[in-house]
Design a protein around this motif. Structure first.
Motif, PDB file in Angstrom:
ATOM      1  N   LYS A 105      70.745   9.549   8.658  1.00 11.60           N
ATOM      2  CA  LYS A 105      70.146   9.668   9.987  1.00 11.60           C
ATOM      3  C   LYS A 105      71.016  10.604  10.813  1.00 11.60           C
ATOM      4  CE  LYS A 105      67.952   5.097  10.037  1.00 11.60           C
ATOM      5  NZ  LYS A 105      67.823   3.805  10.763  1.00 11.60           N
ATOM      6  N   LEU A 106      70.379  11.617  11.392  1.00 14.40           N
ATOM      7  CA  LEU A 106      71.095  12.606  12.185  1.00 14.40           C
ATOM      8  C   LEU A 106      70.626  12.527  13.631  1.00 14.40           C
ATOM      9  CD1 LEU A 106      70.856  15.632   9.722  1.00 14.40           C
ATOM     10  CD2 LEU A 106      72.845  14.170  10.136  1.00 14.40           C
ATOM     11  N   PRO A 107      71.528  12.693  14.593  1.00 17.05           N
ATOM     12  CA  PRO A 107      71.162  12.610  16.013  1.00 17.05           C
ATOM     13  C   PRO A 107      70.075  13.619  16.370  1.00 17.05           C
ATOM     14  CG  PRO A 107      73.543  12.618  15.749  1.00 17.05           C
ATOM     15  CD  PRO A 107      72.973  12.938  14.402  1.00 17.05           C
ATOM     16  N   GLY A 108      69.016  13.124  16.989  1.00 19.12           N
ATOM     17  CA  GLY A 108      67.949  13.996  17.466  1.00 19.12           C
ATOM     18  C   GLY A 108      67.045  14.541  16.387  1.00 19.12           C
ATOM     19  N   VAL A 109      67.199  14.076  15.137  1.00 18.38           N
ATOM     20  CA  VAL A 109      66.396  14.589  14.028  1.00 18.38           C
ATOM     21  C   VAL A 109      65.592  13.441  13.428  1.00 18.38           C
ATOM     22  CG1 VAL A 109      66.436  15.702  11.772  1.00 18.38           C
ATOM     23  CG2 VAL A 109      68.079  16.382  13.528  1.00 18.38           C
ATOM     24  N   ARG A 110      64.300  13.668  13.228  1.00 22.31           N
ATOM     25  CA  ARG A 110      63.462  12.654  12.607  1.00 22.31           C
ATOM     26  C   ARG A 110      63.824  12.506  11.133  1.00 22.31           C
ATOM     27  NH1 ARG A 110      58.264  12.050  15.480  1.00 22.31           N
ATOM     28  NH2 ARG A 110      58.344  13.264  17.411  1.00 22.31           N
ATOM     29  N   LYS A 111      63.113  11.658  10.457  1.00 21.13           N
ATOM     30  CA  LYS A 111      63.361  11.499   9.033  1.00 21.13           C
ATOM     31  C   LYS A 111      63.245  12.851   8.329  1.00 21.13           C
ATOM     32  CE  LYS A 111      61.960   6.667   8.629  1.00 21.13           C
ATOM     33  NZ  LYS A 111      61.052   5.703   7.947  1.00 21.13           N
ATOM     34  N   PHE A 112      64.148  13.067   7.395  1.00 24.84           N
ATOM     35  CA  PHE A 112      64.214  14.390   6.784  1.00 24.84           C
ATOM     36  C   PHE A 112      64.437  14.288   5.285  1.00 24.84           C
ATOM     37  CE2 PHE A 112      68.616  13.292   7.718  1.00 24.84           C
ATOM     38  CZ  PHE A 112      69.284  13.699   6.568  1.00 24.84           C
ATOM     39  N   GLN A 113      64.179  15.414   4.625  1.00 25.79           N
ATOM     40  CA  GLN A 113      64.552  15.603   3.235  1.00 25.79           C
ATOM     41  C   GLN A 113      65.236  16.962   3.101  1.00 25.79           C
ATOM     42  OE1 GLN A 113      61.257  15.277   0.552  1.00 25.79           O
ATOM     43  NE2 GLN A 113      61.257  13.057   0.559  1.00 25.79           N
ATOM     44  N   PRO A 114      66.334  17.045   2.355  1.00 31.97           N
ATOM     45  CA  PRO A 114      66.900  18.358   2.022  1.00 31.97           C
ATOM     46  C   PRO A 114      65.951  19.097   1.081  1.00 31.97           C
ATOM     47  CG  PRO A 114      68.527  16.600   1.750  1.00 31.97           C
ATOM     48  CD  PRO A 114      67.196  15.938   1.899  1.00 31.97           C
ATOM     49  N   ARG A 115      65.728  20.381   1.367  1.00 30.27           N
ATOM     50  CA  ARG A 115      64.792  21.176   0.578  1.00 30.27           C
ATOM     51  C   ARG A 115      65.468  22.292  -0.212  1.00 30.27           C
ATOM     52  NH1 ARG A 115      60.693  18.005  -0.404  1.00 30.27           N
ATOM     53  NH2 ARG A 115      59.429  17.481   1.410  1.00 30.27           N
ATOM     54  N   GLU A 126      63.843  19.504   6.039  1.00 28.43           N
ATOM     55  CA  GLU A 126      62.475  19.444   6.542  1.00 28.43           C
ATOM     56  C   GLU A 126      62.266  18.079   7.183  1.00 28.43           C
ATOM     57  OE1 GLU A 126      58.281  20.458   4.475  1.00 28.43           O
ATOM     58  OE2 GLU A 126      59.138  18.515   3.916  1.00 28.43           O
ATOM     59  N   THR A 127      61.642  18.052   8.353  1.00 33.39           N
ATOM     60  CA  THR A 127      61.362  16.796   9.039  1.00 33.39           C
ATOM     61  C   THR A 127      59.860  16.661   9.255  1.00 33.39           C
ATOM     62  OG1 THR A 127      61.539  17.754  11.268  1.00 33.39           O
ATOM     63  CG2 THR A 127      63.570  16.950  10.249  1.00 33.39           C
ATOM     64  N   TRP A 128      59.420  15.428   9.597  1.00 33.47           N
ATOM     65  CA  TRP A 128      57.991  15.179   9.792  1.00 33.47           C
ATOM     66  C   TRP A 128      57.737  14.440  11.096  1.00 33.47           C
ATOM     67  CZ3 TRP A 128      60.628  12.534   5.835  1.00 33.47           C
ATOM     68  CH2 TRP A 128      60.787  13.269   4.672  1.00 33.47           C
ATOM     69  N   GLU A 129      56.529  14.659  11.602  1.00 32.98           N
ATOM     70  CA  GLU A 129      56.077  13.901  12.766  1.00 32.98           C
ATOM     71  C   GLU A 129      55.396  12.608  12.325  1.00 32.98           C
ATOM     72  OE1 GLU A 129      51.859  16.339  13.237  1.00 32.98           O
ATOM     73  OE2 GLU A 129      53.517  16.707  14.615  1.00 32.98           O
ATOM     74  N   SER A 130      54.901  12.572  11.085  1.00 33.86           N
ATOM     75  CA  SER A 130      54.296  11.386  10.495  1.00 33.86           C
ATOM     76  C   SER A 130      54.267  11.615   8.999  1.00 33.86           C
ATOM     77  CB  SER A 130      52.872  11.158  11.032  1.00 33.86           C
ATOM     78  OG  SER A 130      52.036  12.253  10.692  1.00 33.86           O
ATOM     79  N   PHE A 131      53.861  10.591   8.259  1.00 34.34           N
ATOM     80  CA  PHE A 131      53.802  10.726   6.813  1.00 34.34           C
ATOM     81  C   PHE A 131      52.945  11.927   6.433  1.00 34.34           C
ATOM     82  CE2 PHE A 131      51.645   9.538   2.776  1.00 34.34           C
ATOM     83  CZ  PHE A 131      52.748   9.691   1.956  1.00 34.34           C
ATOM     84  N   GLU A 132      53.527  12.793   5.578  1.00 33.93           N
ATOM     85  CA  GLU A 132      52.830  13.946   5.028  1.00 33.93           C
ATOM     86  C   GLU A 132      52.641  15.096   6.008  1.00 33.93           C
ATOM     87  OE1 GLU A 132      51.584  15.395   2.158  1.00 33.93           O
ATOM     88  OE2 GLU A 132      53.162  14.025   1.664  1.00 33.93           O
ATOM     89  N   LYS A 133      53.290  15.086   7.160  1.00 32.07           N
ATOM     90  CA  LYS A 133      53.081  16.177   8.102  1.00 32.07           C
ATOM     91  C   LYS A 133      54.423  16.736   8.530  1.00 32.07           C
ATOM     92  CE  LYS A 133      49.600  17.934   9.496  1.00 32.07           C
ATOM     93  NZ  LYS A 133      48.860  18.950   8.724  1.00 32.07           N
ATOM     94  N   ALA A 134      54.861  17.827   7.906  1.00 36.94           N
ATOM     95  CA  ALA A 134      56.095  18.485   8.325  1.00 36.94           C
ATOM     96  C   ALA A 134      55.923  19.008   9.742  1.00 36.94           C
ATOM     97  CB  ALA A 134      56.416  19.640   7.378  1.00 36.94           C
ATOM     98  N   ARG A 381      69.471  24.825  -7.672  1.00 34.31           N
ATOM     99  CA  ARG A 381      70.866  24.383  -7.654  1.00 34.31           C
ATOM    100  C   ARG A 381      71.102  23.085  -6.898  1.00 34.31           C
ATOM    101  NH1 ARG A 381      73.344  28.935  -3.492  1.00 34.31           N
ATOM    102  NH2 ARG A 381      75.138  27.531  -3.399  1.00 34.31           N
ATOM    103  N   LEU A 382      70.114  22.585  -6.167  1.00 36.33           N
ATOM    104  CA  LEU A 382      70.322  21.430  -5.307  1.00 36.33           C
ATOM    105  C   LEU A 382      69.952  20.122  -5.998  1.00 36.33           C
ATOM    106  CD1 LEU A 382      70.848  20.062  -2.523  1.00 36.33           C
ATOM    107  CD2 LEU A 382      68.452  20.544  -1.971  1.00 36.33           C
ATOM    108  N   VAL A 383      70.826  19.131  -5.835  1.00 37.92           N
ATOM    109  CA  VAL A 383      70.521  17.737  -6.131  1.00 37.92           C
ATOM    110  C   VAL A 383      70.733  16.978  -4.831  1.00 37.92           C
ATOM    111  CG1 VAL A 383      71.071  15.718  -7.528  1.00 37.92           C
ATOM    112  CG2 VAL A 383      71.370  18.018  -8.486  1.00 37.92           C
ATOM    113  N   ALA A 384      69.750  16.190  -4.410  1.00 38.23           N
ATOM    114  CA  ALA A 384      69.849  15.463  -3.144  1.00 38.23           C
ATOM    115  C   ALA A 384      69.137  14.127  -3.285  1.00 38.23           C
ATOM    116  CB  ALA A 384      69.232  16.281  -2.000  1.00 38.23           C
ATOM    117  N   TYR A 385      69.848  13.043  -3.001  1.00 37.13           N
ATOM    118  CA  TYR A 385      69.233  11.727  -3.087  1.00 37.13           C
ATOM    119  C   TYR A 385      69.940  10.790  -2.122  1.00 37.13           C
ATOM    120  CZ  TYR A 385      73.275  10.808  -6.122  1.00 37.13           C
ATOM    121  OH  TYR A 385      74.531  10.693  -6.633  1.00 37.13           O
ATOM    122  N   GLN A 386      69.188   9.819  -1.628  1.00 40.16           N
ATOM    123  CA  GLN A 386      69.741   8.875  -0.670  1.00 40.16           C
ATOM    124  C   GLN A 386      70.459   7.756  -1.400  1.00 40.16           C
ATOM    125  OE1 GLN A 386      67.069   7.792   2.437  1.00 40.16           O
ATOM    126  NE2 GLN A 386      68.453   6.285   3.345  1.00 40.16           N
TER     127      GLN A 386
END
Length: 400
Positions: A105-115, A126-134, A381-386
């Motif tokens: 969780k980052l300040p001022g940033v909605r839920k995100f995924q590294p792309r 990338e962040t979203w306003e709702s499920f499935e909507k970047a 080159r990226l691996v990203a997981y929570q």
């Protein structure tokens, strides 16, 4: 399944972590079509393990070439068998130069995924306003922890952004819509430094579903799921087909190949390669009885008739056994995830070049589900997981 439903499946999987209990990137474009889903399920059976793939934090149930100056010759250490695997040290201890942990969780940033990576020290989020909507993309500085917005993203209902690539000082991505019942792909870009997202104008509509993208100088190269490689100026203009690549897909520019990732009849993925800059070609060696073979720029991997896993150079040389069959081929021609013995279970990142492995820290769920973390997001080159309250970030290019 209709084309529209397939596109919905692609985009839904792409952001599955919004609803996942443990939260592709790239995985969404790899499992869009029915044939590819069937193939991955079959491969999971070959590996004798039901798995859950985690890409960019999302959790979902699925089960030798000519000279390349960027490739590492995978000819060093023999791979252990599955029974020889031991619990390795944590991945951050094995390759400290390649691993970061950032807050989930980052300040001022909605839920995100590294792309992907913008550069060696900057993540694209990338962040979203709702499920499935970047709704936006951000840059995250791995050294300072600072985050800044690059641009807002606005798409019509049912249309999703995907395929982010970086080049020429820009972030470029695609959207796929249906026009009069046919898929049409559009391309967008925004300055890395920040600014308004703008469409890359094309003289004619690009009919088909966008597959892979690459920025090449002042042009955008792209391939279509239906086959074919094309380029268009980043500033807009005529779409031009790439000579000799009418049925091909981008693997890693300038290498393009066929049949691509989607092999409805179990064909070898990227068995035929073409270097569109030099004209060099390669046909990978595949032996009778081998199945679920994934080829990359320098290596191929898959399963033999006895279900044992292997990797080798495309020319058939330097074959070695693998602990397990890679679900998506070898990332950067050398990395895969392998299951660790129970207890504690979980997965390790395994390097076929050095024989080293690092525990990724994921453990089976209370229901006994095993998790496989996809490798090679973004430009490969990226691996990203929570993991708990953090994202683990690995740059495979920094592993030597």
């Amino acid at each position: 399944m209709t084309d529209h439903l397939e596109e919905m499946l692609r985009s839904t999987l792409g952001h599955a972590s919004e609803l996942a209990p443990h939260a592709p990137g790239n995985l969404s474009t790899h499992i869009a079509r029915r044939s590819r889903v069937r193939r991955m399920r079959a491969q999971a059976l070959v590996a004798a393990a039901a798995v859950v793939v985690i890409a960019g934090g999302a959790t979902m149930a699925v089960r030798g070439v000519g000279h390349d100056p960027t490739a590492v010759n995978p000819s060093v250490t023999p791979s252990p068998t599955a029974t020889e695997m031991r619990i390795p040290a944590p991945v951050e201890e094995v390759w400290p130069q390649a691993v970061w942990k950032i807050p989930a969780k980052l300040p001022g940033v909605r839920k995100f995924q590294p792309r992907g990576f913008i550069d060696d020290h900057t993540l694209l989020l990338e962040t979203w306003e709702s499920f499935e909507k970047a709704n936006a993309i951000y840059a995250y500085d791995l050294d300072s922890g600072r985050v800044r917005k690059i641009t807002n993203i606005r798409t019509p209902k049912g249309v999703y952004a995907s395929g982010y690539v970086v080049g020429g000082g820009r972030i470029v991505w695609q959207t796929i819509d249906e026009v009069r019942g046919e898929p049409v792909t559009s391309f967008w870009s925004a300055p890395v430094a920040g600014g308004k997202a703008t469409a890359i104008a094309t003289e004619r509509a690009v009919k088909g579903r966008g597959d892979q993208l690459a920025v090449v100088g002042d042009r955008l190269a792209f391939s279509l799921l239906e086959g074919g490689v094309f380029t268009v100026p980043l500033d807009g203009g005529a779409v031009e087909p790439v000579a000799g690549a009418a049925d091909h897909h981008i693997l890693r520019w300038p290498w393009v190949g066929t049949p691509g990732e989607y092999t409805p009849e179990g064909e070898t993925s990227f068995q035929e390669l073409l270097n569109v800059e030099t004209g060099e070609t390669s046909r990978a060696v595949v032996h009778p009885g081998e199945k679920y073979v994934w080829c990359r720029v320098t290596t191929c991997s898959g399963s033999k008739a006895d279900h044992t896993a292997f990797s080798r150079l495309r020319d058939g040389s330097q074959e070695r056994p693998l602990p397990q069959s890679p679900l998506f081929g070898l990332a950067l021609d050398r990395f895969l995830t392998v299951h660790l013995p129970n207890p504690p279970g979980g997965q390790a990142l395994f390097d076929v070049v050095t024989g080293k492995s690092g525990d990724l820290g994921r453990r089976p769920s209370a229901k006994g589900q095993s998790y496989v973390i996809e490798l090679g997001l973004g430009d490969g080159r990226l691996v990203a997981y929570q993991l708990g309250n953090e994202y683990v970030i690995i740059d495979l290019a920094k592993i030597r």
